[in-house]
Design a protein around this motif. Structure first.
Motif, PDB file in Angstrom:
ATOM      1  N   ARG A   1      46.266  58.029  23.252  1.00 23.60           N
ATOM      2  CA  ARG A   1      46.692  56.996  24.212  1.00 23.60           C
ATOM      3  C   ARG A   1      45.518  56.824  25.165  1.00 23.60           C
ATOM      4  NH1 ARG A   1      52.079  58.274  27.245  1.00 23.60           N
ATOM      5  NH2 ARG A   1      53.027  57.472  25.322  1.00 23.60           N
ATOM      6  N   ALA A   2      44.767  55.725  24.991  1.00 20.86           N
ATOM      7  CA  ALA A   2      43.490  55.585  25.694  1.00 20.86           C
ATOM      8  C   ALA A   2      43.312  54.180  26.228  1.00 20.86           C
ATOM      9  CB  ALA A   2      42.345  55.928  24.739  1.00 20.86           C
ATOM     10  N   TRP A   3      42.456  54.054  27.253  1.00 20.44           N
ATOM     11  CA  TRP A   3      42.150  52.755  27.835  1.00 20.44           C
ATOM     12  C   TRP A   3      40.727  52.748  28.365  1.00 20.44           C
ATOM     13  CZ3 TRP A   3      45.885  56.151  29.451  1.00 20.44           C
ATOM     14  CH2 TRP A   3      45.638  56.855  30.642  1.00 20.44           C
ATOM     15  N   VAL A   4      40.141  51.560  28.401  1.00 18.16           N
ATOM     16  CA  VAL A   4      38.831  51.350  29.017  1.00 18.16           C
ATOM     17  C   VAL A   4      38.987  50.263  30.060  1.00 18.16           C
ATOM     18  CG1 VAL A   4      37.576  52.084  26.952  1.00 18.16           C
ATOM     19  CG2 VAL A   4      38.132  49.667  27.263  1.00 18.16           C
ATOM     20  N   TYR A   5      38.162  50.311  31.110  1.00 12.58           N
ATOM     21  CA  TYR A   5      38.343  49.349  32.191  1.00 12.58           C
ATOM     22  C   TYR A   5      37.044  49.183  32.963  1.00 12.58           C
ATOM     23  CZ  TYR A   5      38.581  53.507  35.166  1.00 12.58           C
ATOM     24  OH  TYR A   5      38.289  54.693  35.808  1.00 12.58           O
ATOM     25  N   GLN A   6      36.983  48.088  33.708  1.00  8.59           N
ATOM     26  CA  GLN A   6      35.917  47.866  34.690  1.00  8.59           C
ATOM     27  C   GLN A   6      36.449  46.991  35.802  1.00  8.59           C
ATOM     28  OE1 GLN A   6      32.766  44.693  33.943  1.00  8.59           O
ATOM     29  NE2 GLN A   6      33.152  45.365  31.809  1.00  8.59           N
ATOM     30  N   THR A   7      35.946  47.232  37.025  1.00  6.10           N
ATOM     31  CA  THR A   7      36.377  46.495  38.214  1.00  6.10           C
ATOM     32  C   THR A   7      35.289  45.509  38.607  1.00  6.10           C
ATOM     33  OG1 THR A   7      37.692  48.384  38.961  1.00  6.10           O
ATOM     34  CG2 THR A   7      37.140  46.705  40.601  1.00  6.10           C
ATOM     35  N   VAL A   8      35.699  44.272  38.854  1.00  7.62           N
ATOM     36  CA  VAL A   8      34.743  43.213  39.198  1.00  7.62           C
ATOM     37  C   VAL A   8      35.214  42.495  40.449  1.00  7.62           C
ATOM     38  CG1 VAL A   8      34.042  42.906  36.793  1.00  7.62           C
ATOM     39  CG2 VAL A   8      35.906  41.526  37.722  1.00  7.62           C
ATOM     40  N   THR A   9      34.286  41.776  41.072  1.00  3.24           N
ATOM     41  CA  THR A   9      34.591  40.996  42.273  1.00  3.24           C
ATOM     42  C   THR A   9      35.097  39.607  41.878  1.00  3.24           C
ATOM     43  OG1 THR A   9      32.869  42.161  43.516  1.00  3.24           O
ATOM     44  CG2 THR A   9      33.631  40.054  44.406  1.00  3.24           C
ATOM     45  N   ALA A  10      36.114  39.125  42.598  1.00  5.35           N
ATOM     46  CA  ALA A  10      36.661  37.778  42.365  1.00  5.35           C
ATOM     47  C   ALA A  10      37.161  37.221  43.687  1.00  5.35           C
ATOM     48  CB  ALA A  10      37.779  37.816  41.329  1.00  5.35           C
ATOM     49  N   THR A  11      37.217  35.916  43.810  1.00  8.06           N
ATOM     50  CA  THR A  11      37.654  35.270  45.047  1.00  8.06           C
ATOM     51  C   THR A  11      39.152  35.470  45.247  1.00  8.06           C
ATOM     52  OG1 THR A  11      35.934  33.600  44.792  1.00  8.06           O
ATOM     53  CG2 THR A  11      37.744  33.092  46.304  1.00  8.06           C
ATOM     54  N   THR A  12      39.510  35.915  46.427  1.00  8.86           N
ATOM     55  CA  THR A  12      40.928  36.097  46.749  1.00  8.86           C
ATOM     56  C   THR A  12      41.692  34.785  46.532  1.00  8.86           C
ATOM     57  OG1 THR A  12      40.444  37.811  48.365  1.00  8.86           O
ATOM     58  CG2 THR A  12      42.556  36.669  48.583  1.00  8.86           C
ATOM     59  N   GLY A  13      42.835  34.893  45.879  1.00 10.65           N
ATOM     60  CA  GLY A  13      43.648  33.710  45.598  1.00 10.65           C
ATOM     61  C   GLY A  13      43.341  33.042  44.280  1.00 10.65           C
ATOM     62  N   SER A  14      42.272  33.474  43.612  1.00  9.97           N
ATOM     63  CA  SER A  14      41.953  32.897  42.300  1.00  9.97           C
ATOM     64  C   SER A  14      42.996  33.326  41.275  1.00  9.97           C
ATOM     65  CB  SER A  14      40.564  33.357  41.845  1.00  9.97           C
ATOM     66  OG  SER A  14      39.556  32.903  42.720  1.00  9.97           O
ATOM     67  N   SER A  15      43.174  32.489  40.250  1.00  6.97           N
ATOM     68  CA  SER A  15      44.044  32.821  39.119  1.00  6.97           C
ATOM     69  C   SER A  15      43.171  33.383  37.999  1.00  6.97           C
ATOM     70  CB  SER A  15      44.785  31.568  38.641  1.00  6.97           C
ATOM     71  OG  SER A  15      45.501  31.825  37.456  1.00  6.97           O
ATOM     72  N   VAL A  16      43.554  34.563  37.487  1.00  6.40           N
ATOM     73  CA  VAL A  16      42.697  35.271  36.533  1.00  6.40           C
ATOM     74  C   VAL A  16      43.533  35.805  35.372  1.00  6.40           C
ATOM     75  CG1 VAL A  16      41.079  37.195  36.243  1.00  6.40           C
ATOM     76  CG2 VAL A  16      41.173  35.980  38.415  1.00  6.40           C
ATOM     77  N   TYR A  17      42.968  35.741  34.177  1.00  6.50           N
ATOM     78  CA  TYR A  17      43.544  36.473  33.049  1.00  6.50           C
ATOM     79  C   TYR A  17      42.417  36.962  32.156  1.00  6.50           C
ATOM     80  CZ  TYR A  17      43.031  32.181  30.209  1.00  6.50           C
ATOM     81  OH  TYR A  17      42.543  31.086  29.539  1.00  6.50           O
ATOM     82  N   LEU A  18      42.728  37.979  31.334  1.00 10.03           N
ATOM     83  CA  LEU A  18      41.746  38.603  30.454  1.00 10.03           C
ATOM     84  C   LEU A  18      42.051  38.215  29.015  1.00 10.03           C
ATOM     85  CD1 LEU A  18      39.433  40.684  29.953  1.00 10.03           C
ATOM     86  CD2 LEU A  18      41.216  42.446  29.806  1.00 10.03           C
ATOM     87  N   ARG A  19      40.998  37.945  28.259  1.00 12.52           N
ATOM     88  CA  ARG A  19      41.134  37.606  26.841  1.00 12.52           C
ATOM     89  C   ARG A  19      40.158  38.476  26.052  1.00 12.52           C
ATOM     90  NH1 ARG A  19      39.804  31.699  26.144  1.00 12.52           N
ATOM     91  NH2 ARG A  19      37.666  32.469  26.046  1.00 12.52           N
TER      92      ARG A  19
END
Length: 275
Positions: A168-186
């Protein structure tokens, strides 16, 4: 009764009879006499004049109808000209644009080292320990896919563990984004399993926490027969901190002889805040 009284009664009786006879005679005589009425053949001139004069006919004088007083015409109040409503110009919806993650194509992978990414795992089994096929999770291994059939686009991330165990594993990274922006990952993904399938996810933590415990996930369950699929996370709004965490997750459904998950071409899709 004496003779004198008898004589008086006889005399009285005779008198009564005589009276009655006289009255009857008078009645009979009267009924036999006719009354003759002689009509007047000549009437006085005054009577004839009165009789021949026609009775005047009375014609009532019609009462005059009063002419009604007409009310004055109402004064027309000018209707104000309606001011047209201002035409609203719809606010343009911000267009989402791809935002490249650091090493979203998983180049330069070395064993358990993925440039630009951190990894984590649930590990509750070590060799020689108590084994539970359904709940034992061994340490995962992160490498570049060595089978050309499993590569998605050049270098591809591969996640697996030792045989007959789950991971049971995961990979991740944290990035900067403008507050209030709509975001999704593909991300694009593939899987291999000797017997069963794997659960693969793509998620985003809108608060930018380390790890993926607060991520919101999109999920597929696939094996090698499903080919390459695209996983998309739910859309989230970037929090006040102006940071988000992109996450990928993999877990076999059963500890088969071989289980492996493959990820490639991860990208964030960001739409700026609405004005």
């Amino acid at each position: 009764m004496t003779r004198g009284q008898t004589l008086i009664l006889i005399i009285l009786a005779v008198l009564v009879i005589a009276v009655i006879a006289a009255m009857g005679f008078v009645v009979v005589r009267s009924s036999q006499q006719r009354v003759v009425v002689t009509p007047l053949t000549v009437e006085p001139p005054e009577v004839a004049e009165v009789r021949n004069t026609p009775i005047p006919t009375w014609t009532p004088t019609p009462a005059s109808t009063a002419t009604p007083t007409l009310p004055p015409l109402p004064t027309r109040t000018p209707v104000p000209t309606r001011t047209p409503f201002p035409t609203s110009t719809p606010t343009a919806t911000p267009t989402p644009v791809p935002v490249e993650l650091v090493n979203g194509e998983f180049d330069g992978i070395m064993p358990n080292r993925i440039p630009g990414w951190e990894w984590g795992a649930d590990i509750n089994y070590t060799p020689g320990g108590t084994y539970d096929p359904h709940n034992s999770y061994a340490e995962p291994m992160f490498t570049a896919a060595d089978d050309p059939v499993r590569r998605i686009n050049g270098s591809t991330l591969k996640i697996e563990t030792i045989r007959w165990l789950k991971f049971r594993a995961w990979v991740y990274q944290t990035v900067t984004a403008t507050t209030g922006s709509s975001v999704y990952l593909r991300v694009q993904a593939n899987a291999f399993s000797s017997i069963d399938k794997l659960k693969l996810r793509a998620g985003v933590d809108p608060q930018g926490n380390a790890g993926c415990s607060n991520a919101r996930w999109g999920e597929v369950i696939i094996n090698q027969n499903d080919g390459v699929v695209t996983i998309t996370s739910p859309r989230v709004i970037v929090g006040e901190g102006g940071r988000i965490t992109a996450c990928l997750y993999a877990e076999p459904l059963y500890p088969d002889t071989n289980n492996a998950a493959f990820f490639d071409n991860a990208v964030l899709i960001v739409a700026p805040p609405k004005p």
